[in-house]
Design an enzyme around this catalytic site. Structure first.
Site, PDB file in Angstrom:
ATOM      1  N   ARG A  90       4.838 -31.612  41.622  1.00 49.54           N
ATOM      2  CA  ARG A  90       4.298 -31.403  40.268  1.00 49.54           C
ATOM      3  C   ARG A  90       4.943 -30.181  39.616  1.00 49.54           C
ATOM      4  O   ARG A  90       4.844 -30.000  38.396  1.00 49.54           O
ATOM      5  CB  ARG A  90       2.781 -31.165  40.302  1.00 49.54           C
ATOM      6  CG  ARG A  90       1.908 -32.283  40.873  1.00 49.54           C
ATOM      7  CD  ARG A  90       2.204 -33.618  40.288  1.00 49.54           C
ATOM      8  NE  ARG A  90       3.145 -34.345  41.128  1.00 49.54           N
ATOM      9  CZ  ARG A  90       3.823 -35.418  40.746  1.00 49.54           C
ATOM     10  NH1 ARG A  90       3.702 -35.871  39.520  1.00 49.54           N
ATOM     11  NH2 ARG A  90       4.648 -36.039  41.567  1.00 49.54           N
ATOM     12  N   LYS A 120      11.154 -43.120  36.050  1.00 52.91           N
ATOM     13  CA  LYS A 120      10.929 -44.536  36.341  1.00 52.91           C
ATOM     14  C   LYS A 120      10.362 -45.305  35.150  1.00 52.91           C
ATOM     15  O   LYS A 120      10.732 -46.456  34.920  1.00 52.91           O
ATOM     16  CB  LYS A 120       9.996 -44.694  37.545  1.00 52.91           C
ATOM     17  CG  LYS A 120       8.587 -44.181  37.298  1.00 52.91           C
ATOM     18  CD  LYS A 120       7.703 -44.390  38.504  1.00 52.91           C
ATOM     19  CE  LYS A 120       6.310 -43.864  38.255  1.00 52.91           C
ATOM     20  NZ  LYS A 120       5.613 -44.527  37.150  1.00 52.91           N
ATOM     21  N   THR A 121       9.440 -44.689  34.383  1.00 55.76           N
ATOM     22  CA  THR A 121       8.824 -45.418  33.274  1.00 55.76           C
ATOM     23  C   THR A 121       9.867 -45.794  32.226  1.00 55.76           C
ATOM     24  O   THR A 121       9.832 -46.888  31.654  1.00 55.76           O
ATOM     25  CB  THR A 121       7.697 -44.586  32.639  1.00 55.76           C
ATOM     26  OG1 THR A 121       6.759 -44.223  33.651  1.00 55.76           O
ATOM     27  CG2 THR A 121       6.979 -45.392  31.562  1.00 55.76           C
ATOM     28  N   GLN A 134       4.750 -41.398  47.652  1.00 51.57           N
ATOM     29  CA  GLN A 134       3.637 -40.968  46.797  1.00 51.57           C
ATOM     30  C   GLN A 134       2.434 -41.913  46.908  1.00 51.57           C
ATOM     31  O   GLN A 134       1.596 -41.957  46.004  1.00 51.57           O
ATOM     32  CB  GLN A 134       4.091 -40.882  45.345  1.00 51.57           C
ATOM     33  CG  GLN A 134       5.160 -39.834  45.096  1.00 51.57           C
ATOM     34  CD  GLN A 134       5.441 -39.635  43.618  1.00 51.57           C
ATOM     35  OE1 GLN A 134       4.665 -39.036  42.883  1.00 51.57           O
ATOM     36  NE2 GLN A 134       6.575 -40.157  43.170  1.00 51.57           N
ATOM     37  N   ASP A 156       4.650 -51.579  37.875  1.00 49.25           N
ATOM     38  CA  ASP A 156       4.800 -50.128  37.976  1.00 49.25           C
ATOM     39  C   ASP A 156       3.832 -49.590  39.034  1.00 49.25           C
ATOM     40  O   ASP A 156       2.822 -50.225  39.352  1.00 49.25           O
ATOM     41  CB  ASP A 156       4.506 -49.480  36.614  1.00 49.25           C
ATOM     42  CG  ASP A 156       4.928 -48.023  36.574  1.00 49.25           C
ATOM     43  OD1 ASP A 156       5.724 -47.600  37.436  1.00 49.25           O
ATOM     44  OD2 ASP A 156       4.461 -47.302  35.672  1.00 49.25           O
ATOM     45  N   GLU A 157       4.151 -48.418  39.590  1.00 47.39           N
ATOM     46  CA  GLU A 157       3.309 -47.769  40.619  1.00 47.39           C
ATOM     47  C   GLU A 157       3.010 -48.746  41.759  1.00 47.39           C
ATOM     48  O   GLU A 157       1.885 -48.844  42.252  1.00 47.39           O
ATOM     49  CB  GLU A 157       2.002 -47.253  39.992  1.00 47.39           C
ATOM     50  CG  GLU A 157       2.182 -46.236  38.889  1.00 47.39           C
ATOM     51  CD  GLU A 157       2.678 -44.872  39.383  1.00 47.39           C
ATOM     52  OE1 GLU A 157       2.929 -44.726  40.602  1.00 47.39           O
ATOM     53  OE2 GLU A 157       2.824 -43.959  38.553  1.00 47.39           O
TER      54      GLU A 157
END
Length: 666
Positions: A599, A31-32, A242, A211-212
């Site tokens: 993770r 995504k970044t 998340q 973002d986030e």
């Protein structure tokens, strides 16, 4: 350097500029990269950098995003680009609009300590009450509830807190000050109530990126909504699966609210995962697919093959669980030659790290505790360890200086300076100098006598250590110096003292449980000190991270990834946590586990204990309900007895022997 090619969904998200856009970015979906490439794409399409703003949650994330975007844009074109946190954006708005808001130019920002002092005047010196009131005020501000509304809605113990909130705000304004939460709530109030200011800020930025997004609270959502305005030129990137910060005010419902407030919202899903193997993603998909709170469904997939099967491991108790994990890490590293930095142990609460620290130290496995304080870093443990270091090595001047006045022996700075001069002149250690002939004349008879008594006592204890088991020796040491009483006297309160004493008891128990050396000889004081000195936690450097097993909470693990993950404490009361048993919070616990599972890059093991120590007693533990929600056909489960089969243990032993032979052969 050439940028990696975007997949079709990433490319579509980067190029879409026809209206509001929600990018549902699954874990590990890149995504970044989409955000930074979109910034470059906007500038390439004629948007000036100073009319673009990208917002995220931490200063570190903002710096990294700006650095990545700057690498894609020529220096001149990037001039004026704003990448900031929500709070930094809010601060810039207050600074620009201070007069409209009724502030003087040089207003102050109260930090947590300043706010605590102000609340002490309002609610008294009770630390727990101040903390509870501060949390309530923060929650009200994050939810955009003003003092008058809070007072009107309050009931029970909230009533005095709401009154304190009103007075707290009045005093802040009198001091020409704001607190951290005001950096969001005040700009939102400005944008809501002042049409001219709202128009100024909506015209200032032509495009907004967030973002986030799943971590936004009510104030952050409202700030974004008001800044976007009717033009609605924005892209928000997030993943409601998340969203794990409801306790900080985050609202996963903000993702669903977007389609209500912006009916023409376009949704693009990023479902290709570039991090994890297929079996890990299958476990994650099964778990999160049973959530009752998903605004949008998505299924992660990977082109990296199925990989190792996810394993569920059981153990008799929490100590055996830690030993099992340490043994698994040791055996796997021996077979593969991987660096220790590729392994991570994730848990729900920081207190769980203690057993794993002990088990890893017992095997000389280096580790680091992230987001929490290492058991062996706690001051009371370091005190005792430092005493042992001095007994083993009297030439350790650093150890001598740490404990010579611990507990107090009435040896002041002047005495220690004289001792240092005496030792330096004779090129001897401080310990030897403390018994030196003629020293008393330099430090005074009383101080000289105290130094001599300390040295004589330490030498006798060191001699006893040659034949006394370490636990008994440390118990005697503590008795001789009245260490337990000293801890009680120097602790902030009874609760803190009790916790420190429990830590000391755990350390003694660990010393008592240490077995023999590899050659069958008893573990002596020197062996203990060498094991404890394996890692000098006070002086670790970042370059050592690649050779340390990571111990961290599930919350702290968000945004990170590791080759091999052990997700431990999979029991009712731990995960899900005993304080999160209502329907809404159970779903956040599910999302927290989902974050932990995703993770893992290459392998994942989930562990639980059949008994766990609580309140000083062993209690039966129930495996987590979430284990039943994993895909049974794709997960390896323990045998009915909860133990590894003999064949499994034999295979592991054979693998270790083969690895050793290979190493010796090479």
């Amino acid at each position: 350097m050439a940028q990696p090619k975007l997949n079709p969904q990433q490319d579509a998200a980067m190029r879409y500029l026809d209206g509001p856009l929600l990018v549902l970015a699954g874990a590990g979906s890149g995504k970044t990269g989409v955000i930074t490439r979109k910034i470059a794409h906007l500038i390439g399409r004629g948007y000036h950098a100073d009319r673009i703003i990208a917002v995220t949650f931490t200063n570190k994330a903002a710096r990294e995003m700006k650095q990545r975007a700057s690498r894609l844009i020529s220096g001149q074109d990037a001039k004026g680009l704003t990448v900031s946190t929500f709070h930094s954006l809010g601060l810039s708005m207050i600074r620009a609009e201070y007069d409209t808001l009724g502030f003087k130019p040089r207003f102050s920002i109260f930090d947590a300590e300043d706010a605590d002092k102000l609340l002490a005047d309002l609610v008294g010196r009770d630390g727990d009450l101040r903390k509870e009131t501060r949390a309530a005020i923060s929650a009200w501000k994050s939810a955009l509830v003003d003092p008058e509304t809070a007072k009107a809605q309050a009931s029970g113990k909230e009533v005095p807190m709401a009154r304190a909130y009103a007075e707290y705000q009045r005093r802040l304004k009198a001091y020409n000050a704001v607190d951290f939460d005001d950096l969001l709530s005040i700009p939102v109030q400005l944008l809501r109530d002042d049409p001219a200011a709202r128009e100024r800020w909506q015209n200032r930025y032509r495009y907004l990126l967030v973002d986030e997004y799943q971590d936004t609270n009510a104030a952050q959502y409202e700030m974004m909504r008001l800044l976007a305005g009717a033009r609605a030129a924005f892209t928000v990137v997030g993943d409601d699966d998340q969203s794990i910060y409801a306790w900080r005010g985050a609202r996963p419902g903000n993702i669903a609210d977007l389609s209500r407030d912006f009916p023409h919202l376009k949704v693009i899903k990023l479902e290709q995962n570039y991090r994890s193997v297929g079996n890990v993603l299958s476990a994650a998909n099964y778990l999160i697919g049973q959530s009752s709170q998903r605004a949008y469904e998505k299924t992660l997939w990977s082109s990296m093959g199925p990989g190792d099967r996810v394993r569920v491991l059981s153990a008799g108790d929490d100590g055996a669980e830690a030993e099992r994990v340490a043994s698994e890490i040791s055996a796997h590293k021996l077979r593969t030659g991987n660096a220790y930095g590729g392994y991570a142990v994730l848990y729900r609460g920081n207190f769980q790290s203690r057993a794993f620290e002990k088990a890893l130290r017992e095997r000389n496995i280096p580790y680091r505790v992230s987001g929490g304080r290492s058991f062996f870093e706690r001051s009371e443990i370091r005190d005792l360890v430092t005493y042992l270091k001095l007994l083993v090595n009297p030439d350790d001047d650093a150890a001598f200086l740490r404990i010579i006045n611990l507990p107090r022996r009435e040896l002041g700075p002047a005495t220690l300076e004289a001792l240092a001069r005496y030792a330096g002149a004779r090129h001897i250690s401080l310990f030897d100098a403390a018994r030196g002939v003629g020293l008393a004349g330099g430090v005074g008879d009383r101080a000289g006598r105290r130094l001599s008594e300390f040295v004589d006592w330490a030498r006798q204890l060191a001699m006893a250590g040659e034949s006394t088991p370490p636990r008994e020796l440390v118990t005697q040491l503590m008795t001789d110096i009245d260490y337990r009483d000293w801890l009680r006297d120097t602790s902030a309160n009874t609760r803190a003292a009790r916790k420190r004493l429990e830590n000391v008891d755990d350390f003694l128990n660990w010393l008592g449980q240490i077995g023999e050396n590899d050659d069958g000889t008893p573990v002596g004081l020197g062996d203990i000190v060498r094991r404890l000195s394996l890692l000098d936690f006070a002086n670790q450097s970042e370059k050592d991270v690649e050779n340390q097993v990571h111990l961290l909470t599930l919350h702290a693990a968000k945004g990170l990834e590791f080759d091999h993950v052990f997700l431990v404490g999979m029991e009712e009361g731990l995960l899900p946590h005993h304080a999160c048993m209502d329907e809404e919070r159970i779903e956040e616990e599910r999302r927290l586990l989902y974050v932990g599972i995703t993770r893992a890059r290459k392998s994942l093991a989930l562990t639980y204990a059949r008994k766990r120590r609580r309140g000083g007693e062993d209690a039966d533990a129930t495996p987590s309900r979430f284990l039943d929600e994993l895909p049974s056909e794709e997960v390896d489960w323990p045998s009915q007895t909860g133990q590894r089969s003999k064949a499994s243990a034999s295979d592991e032993n054979k693998a270790q022997v083969a690895a050793l032979r290979a190493m010796l052969g090479s």
